[in-house]
Write a protein that holds these residues in place. Structure first.
Motif, PDB file in Angstrom:
ATOM      1  N   GLY A   1      24.930  46.932  30.566  1.00  0.00           N
ATOM      2  CA  GLY A   1      24.321  45.605  30.543  1.00  0.00           C
ATOM      3  C   GLY A   1      25.249  44.450  30.821  1.00  0.00           C
ATOM      4  N   ALA A   2      26.544  44.709  31.042  1.00  0.00           N
ATOM      5  CA  ALA A   2      27.466  43.624  31.372  1.00  0.00           C
ATOM      6  C   ALA A   2      27.020  42.951  32.667  1.00  0.00           C
ATOM      7  N   ASP A   3      27.249  41.646  32.773  1.00  0.00           N
ATOM      8  CA  ASP A   3      26.790  40.892  33.939  1.00  0.00           C
ATOM      9  C   ASP A   3      27.695  41.080  35.152  1.00  0.00           C
TER      10      ASP A   3
ATOM     11  N   LYS B   1      25.649  44.924  40.866  1.00  0.00           N
ATOM     12  CA  LYS B   1      26.299  43.851  40.116  1.00  0.00           C
ATOM     13  C   LYS B   1      27.712  43.607  40.655  1.00  0.00           C
ATOM     14  N   PRO B   2      28.195  42.364  40.547  1.00  0.00           N
ATOM     15  CA  PRO B   2      29.518  42.037  41.109  1.00  0.00           C
ATOM     16  C   PRO B   2      30.666  42.689  40.342  1.00  0.00           C
ATOM     17  N   LEU B   3      31.609  43.235  41.097  1.00  0.00           N
ATOM     18  CA  LEU B   3      32.824  43.812  40.534  1.00  0.00           C
ATOM     19  C   LEU B   3      33.998  43.284  41.355  1.00  0.00           C
ATOM     20  N   ALA B   4      34.777  42.393  40.765  1.00  0.00           N
ATOM     21  CA  ALA B   4      35.897  41.766  41.465  1.00  0.00           C
ATOM     22  C   ALA B   4      37.172  42.570  41.244  1.00  0.00           C
ATOM     23  N   ILE B   5      37.976  42.688  42.283  1.00  0.00           N
ATOM     24  CA  ILE B   5      39.273  43.367  42.197  1.00  0.00           C
ATOM     25  C   ILE B   5      40.365  42.337  42.439  1.00  0.00           C
ATOM     26  N   LEU B   6      41.223  42.151  41.450  1.00  0.00           N
ATOM     27  CA  LEU B   6      42.320  41.200  41.534  1.00  0.00           C
ATOM     28  C   LEU B   6      43.647  41.946  41.553  1.00  0.00           C
ATOM     29  N   GLU B   7      44.602  41.434  42.283  1.00  0.00           N
ATOM     30  CA  GLU B   7      45.923  42.043  42.324  1.00  0.00           C
ATOM     31  C   GLU B   7      46.776  41.502  41.181  1.00  0.00           C
ATOM     32  N   ALA B   8      47.385  42.405  40.423  1.00  0.00           N
ATOM     33  CA  ALA B   8      48.232  41.974  39.311  1.00  0.00           C
ATOM     34  C   ALA B   8      49.385  41.108  39.799  1.00  0.00           C
ATOM     35  N   SER B   9      49.846  41.370  41.021  1.00  0.00           N
ATOM     36  CA  SER B   9      50.963  40.604  41.568  1.00  0.00           C
ATOM     37  C   SER B   9      50.631  39.122  41.716  1.00  0.00           C
TER      38      SER B   9
END
Length: 257
Positions: free
Chosen positions: A80-82, A201-209
């Motif tokens: 159920g997370a958005d 549903k949206p799933l964003a991928i961010l770089e730790a760098s």
């Protein structure tokens, strides 16, 4: 009060699977079933309940690791997370410690405003239980650890927390970090229709760098070993024989009785 809730989650070996230390001195995870950390699952369920009660408007699940770790985020979305966020830590994934994860979560929170962070009190693989407290310190927010009950009250939170004595009730003002015990909420079942909807549903991928060097670990594991084989038990003929056996082991002196 309508806020956004952030639920940091961790991908762990399924609690029903037995793990072993390999020849290389690391846990062998190849071919093992991975799942959402049970404590984080309870935290996510509570976040969803707060949203359903009108306390929160949005629930975001976040994890740190490699691209395959999206599977636990999809589980969170199916619950159920958005939306969800994966912070790709690349080669640093194997050395991530609690402080590194706390720093990454805090860096993400500098870009999105949240009113509450709900996470599990510990991960079942490392059992460190330090991330929530470290994150609260980095943010300068009040914290409540090992929560078994959580309610919104007077612009803040009333939290029941287990401690060494019994159960303490805390009142936290404003934004806060709360870590969940298994008693906080019973996770809901994930259905096939919800799994299908989760793919949209949206799933964003961010770089730790992109957050600088905040993912650098401050601790490292020196050695891993399987626990020693337990010695076989000893059968005794009765109560007196048991007392004599305990006396021979000097048990009562050791525990200070």
């Amino acid at each position: 009060m309508t806020i956004r809730i952030l639920v940091p989650v961790k991908r762990v070996v399924d609690p029903n699977v037995r793990v072993r230390v390999g020849a290389a001195g690391a846990i062998e995870t190849g071919g093992l079933k991975m799942s959402l950390n049970p404590f984080d699952e309870c935290a996510l369920e509570k976040a969803l309940q707060l949203k359903e009660a009108g306390v929160a408007s949005h629930v975001t699940a976040l994890t740190c690791g490699l691209p395959p770790y999206q599977d636990v985020l999809r589980t969170a979305l199916a619950m159920g997370a958005d939306d969800a966020v994966l912070i790709d830590t690349g080669a640093a994934t194997t050395s991530l410690d609690s402080l590194a994860v706390a720093r990454l979560v805090a860096a993400h929170m500098g870009e999105v405003e949240y009113g509450l962070v709900l996470c599990g009190k510990q991960a079942i693989d490392g059992d460190v239980g330090g991330m929530a407290a470290m994150l609260a310190a980095l943010l300068g927010w009040p914290q409540a650890l090992n929560a078994s009950a959580l309610d919104a009250i007077d612009g803040g939170w009333r939290v029941d927390c287990g401690d060494d004595a019994a159960t303490a009730t805390w009142h936290l003002d404003g934004r806060a970090v709360v870590s969940a015990d298994l008693r906080l909420a019973e996770p809901r079942r994930v259905t096939l229709p919800s799994i299908v909807k989760a793919k949209q549903k949206p799933l964003a991928i961010l770089e730790a760098s992109s957050f600088g060097g905040v993912s650098d670990a401050c601790s490292r594991v020196l050695k891993l070993d399987d626990p020693p084989v337990r010695a076989p038990g000893v059968k005794v003929g009765g109560v007196q024989a048991l007392l004599d056996a305990l006396a021979g082991q000097r048990i009562f002196e050791t525990v200070g009785v």
